[in-house]
Design an enzyme around this catalytic site. Structure first.
Site, PDB file in Angstrom:
ATOM      1  CG  ASN A  13       3.078  -1.654  -3.050  1.00  0.00           C
ATOM      2  OD1 ASN A  13       2.786  -2.253  -4.101  1.00  0.00           O
ATOM      3  ND2 ASN A  13       2.510  -0.369  -2.926  1.00  0.00           N
ATOM      4  CE  LYS A  15       4.130   2.234  -5.302  1.00  0.00           C
ATOM      5  NZ  LYS A  15       4.334   3.545  -5.206  1.00  0.00           N
ATOM      6  CG  HIS A  94      -0.438   2.690  -1.535  1.00  0.00           C
ATOM      7  ND1 HIS A  94      -0.343   3.944  -2.464  1.00  0.00           N
ATOM      8  CD2 HIS A  94       0.783   2.305  -1.488  1.00  0.00           C
ATOM      9  CE1 HIS A  94       1.048   4.072  -2.775  1.00  0.00           C
ATOM     10  NE2 HIS A  94       1.599   3.163  -1.964  1.00  0.00           N
ATOM     11  CD  GLU A  96       0.978   4.645  -6.020  1.00  0.00           C
ATOM     12  OE1 GLU A  96       0.890   3.381  -6.371  1.00  0.00           O
ATOM     13  OE2 GLU A  96       2.034   5.200  -5.875  1.00  0.00           O
ATOM     14  CD  GLU A 166       3.659   3.926   1.408  1.00  0.00           C
ATOM     15  OE1 GLU A 166       4.625   3.313   1.404  1.00  0.00           O
ATOM     16  OE2 GLU A 166       2.805   3.813   0.765  1.00  0.00           O
ATOM     17  N   GLY A 172       7.802   7.743  -4.452  1.00  0.00           N
ATOM     18  CA  GLY A 172       8.079   7.595  -5.934  1.00  0.00           C
ATOM     19  C   GLY A 172       9.046   8.742  -6.523  1.00  0.00           C
ATOM     20  CB  SER A 212      12.111   8.006  -2.005  1.00  0.00           C
ATOM     21  OG  SER A 212      10.859   8.398  -2.874  1.00  0.00           O
TER      22      SER A 212
END
Ligand code: 13P
Length: 252
Positions: A13, A15, A94, A96, A166, A172, A212
């Protein structure tokens, strides 16, 4: 169908980043393995990268889709448009998107529907925040995310559906979930799919871990019985690290 019968899937991904050199290396690595590899790129790069990847085993995916089929939705990209680029996968839900764009479980269910309508495979992201884990509601949160998006589908559709666990606190941060924590939730996800969609669905669904994951911790995470692959952010921008993760998945 046990783990050995599900093909491992390594998904990058990117992003809101571009990292074209990763594509060529990933194509080369994917061609030598029995791993499904997909890189989910910003929509604007889909045509270009699908052209490069079209003769390879590697696939290209999107990171989001509109909840609407078509119409007056300025700035949105529909499932059909994604399919026309040659994309095979689309990330949906996701964290985010949930956190920065207010996407609810209801909206995410619509997006999954749009993706499946266009014969793309959804990669549905689920996962709890640190606070939700501390409050011991992590399993409830994940189950709600899962059921609200997927409870309308039957066994056959789960051949296409991918779920990515996730945990938000691992994304991250450089602090991956331990292999035990990741396996515990992925095992729960499979059992939950069995409860609402049946045994066949739970055996077919591919469940990824993301947060991660890198070339160092991939082996231990990917060795878990209910983890069929990874959804990789930061490390998918680095050609050598991403290739190493694909090779690790291929070693089983
Ligand atoms: P990182 O691998 O950078 O933690 O990102 C994970 C992720 O959000 C993939 O979708």
């Amino acid at each position: 169908m046990n783990k050995a019968q599900r093909r491992p899937l390594i998904a990058g991904n990117w992003k809101m980043n571009l990292a074209e050199p990763v594509v060529l290396e990933a194509i080369e690595t994917a061609d030598k393995t029995n791993v499904d590899v997909v890189i989910c790129v910003p929509s604007i790069a889909l045509y270009q990268l699908d052209f490069i990847a079209s003769k390879a085993k590697m696939s290209i995916g999107a990171q989001d889709v509109s909840a609407h089929r078509d119409g007056a939705y300025t700035g949105e990209v529909s499932g059909l448009m994604l399919a026309h680029t040659g994309a095979d996968y689309c990330i949906v839900g996701h964290s985010e998107r949930r956190n920065y764009h207010g996407e609810t479980n209801l909206v995410i269910a619509e997006k999954v529907r749009r993706v499946l309508e266009c014969s793309l495979s959804p990669i549905l992201c689920v996962g709890e925040t640190f606070e939700e884990r501390e409050r011991n509601i992590d399993f409830d949160i994940v189950s709600l995310q899962l059921r609200s998006a997927l409870n309308a589908y039957n066994t056959k559709v789960f051949e296409s559906i991918v779920v990515a666990y996730e945990p938000v606190w691992a994304i991250g941060t450089g602090k991956s979930a331990s292999a035990e924590q990741a396996e515990e939730m992925c095992e729960f996800i499979r059992a939950d799919i069995k409860a609402f969609a049946g045994l066949g669905a739970s055996r077919r669904a591919r469940i990824l871990y993301g947060g991660s994951m890198d070339d160092k911790n991939a082996a231990e995470l990917l060795a878990q019985p209910n983890i069929d692959g990874g959804l990789i952010g930061g490390a998918s921008l680095d050609a050598a690290k991403f290739a190493e993760i694909i090779e690790t998945a291929n070693r089983g």
